[in-house]
Design an enzyme around this catalytic site. Structure first.
Site, PDB file in Angstrom:
ATOM      1  N   GLU A 196      -2.196  -2.536  -2.585  1.00 44.26           N
ATOM      2  CA  GLU A 196      -0.994  -2.968  -1.890  1.00 44.26           C
ATOM      3  C   GLU A 196      -1.348  -3.367  -0.466  1.00 44.26           C
ATOM      4  O   GLU A 196      -2.485  -3.194  -0.015  1.00 44.26           O
ATOM      5  CB  GLU A 196       0.069  -1.856  -1.911  1.00 44.26           C
ATOM      6  N   HIS A 236      11.612  -3.194   4.122  1.00 44.29           N
ATOM      7  CA  HIS A 236      10.751  -3.740   3.074  1.00 44.29           C
ATOM      8  C   HIS A 236      10.937  -5.253   3.046  1.00 44.29           C
ATOM      9  O   HIS A 236      12.070  -5.744   3.062  1.00 44.29           O
ATOM     10  CB  HIS A 236      11.099  -3.134   1.713  1.00 44.29           C
ATOM     11  N   ARG A 247       3.621  -4.323   6.369  1.00 42.92           N
ATOM     12  CA  ARG A 247       4.999  -4.662   6.011  1.00 42.92           C
ATOM     13  C   ARG A 247       5.823  -5.217   7.176  1.00 42.92           C
ATOM     14  O   ARG A 247       6.636  -6.117   6.994  1.00 42.92           O
ATOM     15  CB  ARG A 247       5.696  -3.429   5.441  1.00 42.92           C
ATOM     16  N   HIS A 257      14.198   0.265   4.379  1.00 40.30           N
ATOM     17  CA  HIS A 257      13.469   0.887   3.275  1.00 40.30           C
ATOM     18  C   HIS A 257      12.983   2.300   3.562  1.00 40.30           C
ATOM     19  O   HIS A 257      13.140   3.192   2.741  1.00 40.30           O
ATOM     20  CB  HIS A 257      12.274   0.003   2.924  1.00 40.30           C
ATOM     21  N   ARG A 288       4.429   2.842   8.233  1.00 37.65           N
ATOM     22  CA  ARG A 288       3.837   3.529   7.067  1.00 37.65           C
ATOM     23  C   ARG A 288       2.967   2.596   6.247  1.00 37.65           C
ATOM     24  O   ARG A 288       3.357   1.485   5.917  1.00 37.65           O
ATOM     25  CB  ARG A 288       4.960   4.079   6.188  1.00 37.65           C
TER      26      ARG A 288
END
Length: 538
Positions: free
Chosen positions: A126, A242, A288, A349, A384
């Site tokens: 990811e 997100h 992100r 998110h 994160r």
């Protein structure tokens, strides 16, 4: 000023139930911690909804841990620190990357079935991960599989009681020591639970915003409860949006997992043009916050409300196997993942901030612990790293239980009476309307991109709602609204204070990261001004 307690009470007049450990919440953090604590203690686990309803249930991508020979904790550490933008706790990250693999093995022993490939754990990659280290289950239903397995263990555990559809109004603290919680039963009766250790596992805060990937239960209850009890709250300005939530008429903001981009999906604007090369060298696998802001920039430039996610280069069979939940959900709205570009836009998110804890999960209030998204362990910093959250819950849940073993029992019976002379009648306006208005305020004034003017307007709007704290609150919806308002104030206040852009916090009037002035955390306490704490991220 926000009061210490939401309701009036006299503990000696309430039914009192004693337990060794009180766990509040039933996501991965609550379930796993209850199972571990139940080995040596009597546990009551409270969830305000059904046992299986939590943020974890909807987690798609997976859980990050080092399990392959071409990976190492050092690589995982480096990736986490890079994503955290200078605000991770090095010590907390070391704990995560070194203890995470054993946590995954423990999940497997407890019945979690992760996907396999040729007899080995199947791994994907990811955004911002340098290696394939994301374990997943049933393709894109990792959270549900973990919750299923852990809930099955909890339900047969001799020393764990599960109280569904109960609401924790407040934890009770005397001289900076937590002695349990005030709980409202489904019939409205209130009870005092006296506990030697109280663990907040209440999940996230996505419902502070109008558009979110989080379920309705994610109303930031634990953060607000801890704040009222006097615990330090850290880094509330860092809310991760997100990048890719489904944005289609009639559809909810359903999460399109980052793992889809990990498998090669690309982003296109409404003209069909790929655009991530303009924003970051890692393209679609950039952190992100960068991807989310890039999408917003393209939306503004093309005057659109969405961009496209394109994975049509993959076969239908592969997509059905790897992303069955996403594939089926999109098909329900007439969108074929194998043939169509999927319209997406950012949505709230994950909360990186929360209740500040030490490396054993204990807050600044003795005997009050926090685990999972409600906590601020220092692992996530300003942004994160994808899929670190599930492993964080397991690792620090284990540490909390080990710390609880050292606590001495609570003795005596508490004699606390709380009365607010200013309390008036219950709020007249319907809670659903007030909640929606609150969410719109946050989207408009404290969303993905911020500036001083907007944030001050947001604070003014939020302050108009403060009379709620001196109303007679009786229903779950009213308690949730009070908790949301508390957390919105914490977010907006911290966002105003941090005059730079870092990680998930972006200020249009201070667009650069400023390590000289702002490589530090912001701490908020119920009775103090915002305090600053320098980062130990190396």
């Amino acid at each position: 000023m926000i009061p210490q307690y939401l309701v009036d009470f006299d503990l000696q007049s309430l039914p009192c139930i004693e337990t060794d450990v009180l766990v509040i919440g039933s996501g991965i953090a609550g379930l796993y911690t209850a199972i571990e604590a139940g080995k040596d203690h009597n546990v009551i686990m409270i969830t305000k909804n059904a046992l299986l309803e939590s943020n974890t249930r909807y987690a798609q991508g997976g859980i990050a841990a080092v399990t392959s020979e071409d990976d190492s904790p050092a690589y995982h550490r480096e990736d986490t620190l890079m994503a955290g933008a200078g605000l991770c706790s090095s010590a907390a990250v070391d704990v995560l990357v070194n203890e995470g693999p054993e946590g995954v093995r423990e999940l497997i022993r407890l019945g979690t079935s992760f996907d396999l490939e040729n007899g080995e754990l199947a791994l994907t990659q990811e955004g911002a991960h340098s290696r394939r280290r994301i374990l997943h289950a049933n393709g894109d239903a990792t959270g549900f599989e973990i919750v299923r397995a852990l809930a099955a263990q909890v339900q047969i555990h001799d020393r764990v009681q599960v109280w569904e559809h109960h609401f924790v109004i407040d934890v009770i603290a005397i001289e900076n020591e937590c002695i349990g919680a005030l709980v409202q039963r489904p019939d409205g009766q209130r009870v005092y639970i006296k506990a030697g250790a109280t663990i907040l596992c209440t999940g996230g805060a996505g419902q502070l915003y109008r558009y979110t990937t989080n379920p309705d239960v994610a109303t930031a209850d634990g953060i607000a409860i801890a704040h009222r009890a006097g615990a330090q709250i850290r880094d509330m300005e860092f809310i991760q949006f997100h990048p890719t939530a489904l944005c289609y008429p009639g559809a909810p903001r359903f999460l399109i997992s980052e793992a889809v981009r990990g498998e090669g999906a690309v982003l296109r604007n409404i003209k069909g043009e790929r655009f991530m090369e303009k924003y970051h060298e890692l393209l679609e696998l950039a952190p992100r916050d960068i991807v989310a802001r890039a999408i917003v920039s393209e939306m503004e430039e093309t005057r659109s409300t969405f961009v496209y996610l394109d994975i049509t280069h993959e076969s239908e069979d592969m997509l059905k196997h790897r992303f069955p939940t996403i594939y089926e959900t999109c098909m329900n709205y007439g969108l074929d993942l194998a043939a169509d570009w999927i319209p997406v836009a950012p949505a709230a998110h994950y909360m990186m901030g929360g209740v500040k804890t030490d490396l054993n999960g204990e807050s600044s209030v003795s005997r009050l612990f926090a685990c999972g998204e409600v906590s601020s362990t220092g692992v996530h910093g300003a942004n994160r790293l994808a899929s670190n959250s599930l492993s964080e819950a397991i690792v620090f849940g284990k540490r909390i239980v080990n710390r609880i073993k050292d606590l001495t029992p609570l003795y005596g019976t508490a004699n606390i009476t709380h009365e607010d002379e200013e309390r008036t009648g219950a709020p007249k306006q319907a809670m659903i309307e007030r909640r929606l208005k609150l969410q719109k305020v946050m989207v408009r004034y404290a969303g993905l991109r911020r500036n001083e003017t907007l944030l001050y307007k947001g604070m003014d709007e939020l302050n108009r709602q403060l009379p709620i704290f001196h109303s007679e609150l009786t229903r779950k919806e009213e308690f949730e609204f009070a908790n949301m308002l508390t957390s919105c104030l914490l977010v907006t206040r911290a966002a105003l204070e941090r005059k730079e852009s870092r990680g998930a916090h972006y200020r249009e009037d201070y667009p650069q990261k400023d390590d000289a002035m702002w490589r530090k955390h912001l701490l908020q306490h119920r009775q103090d001004e915002i305090m600053e704490e320098f980062s130990d991220d190396v």
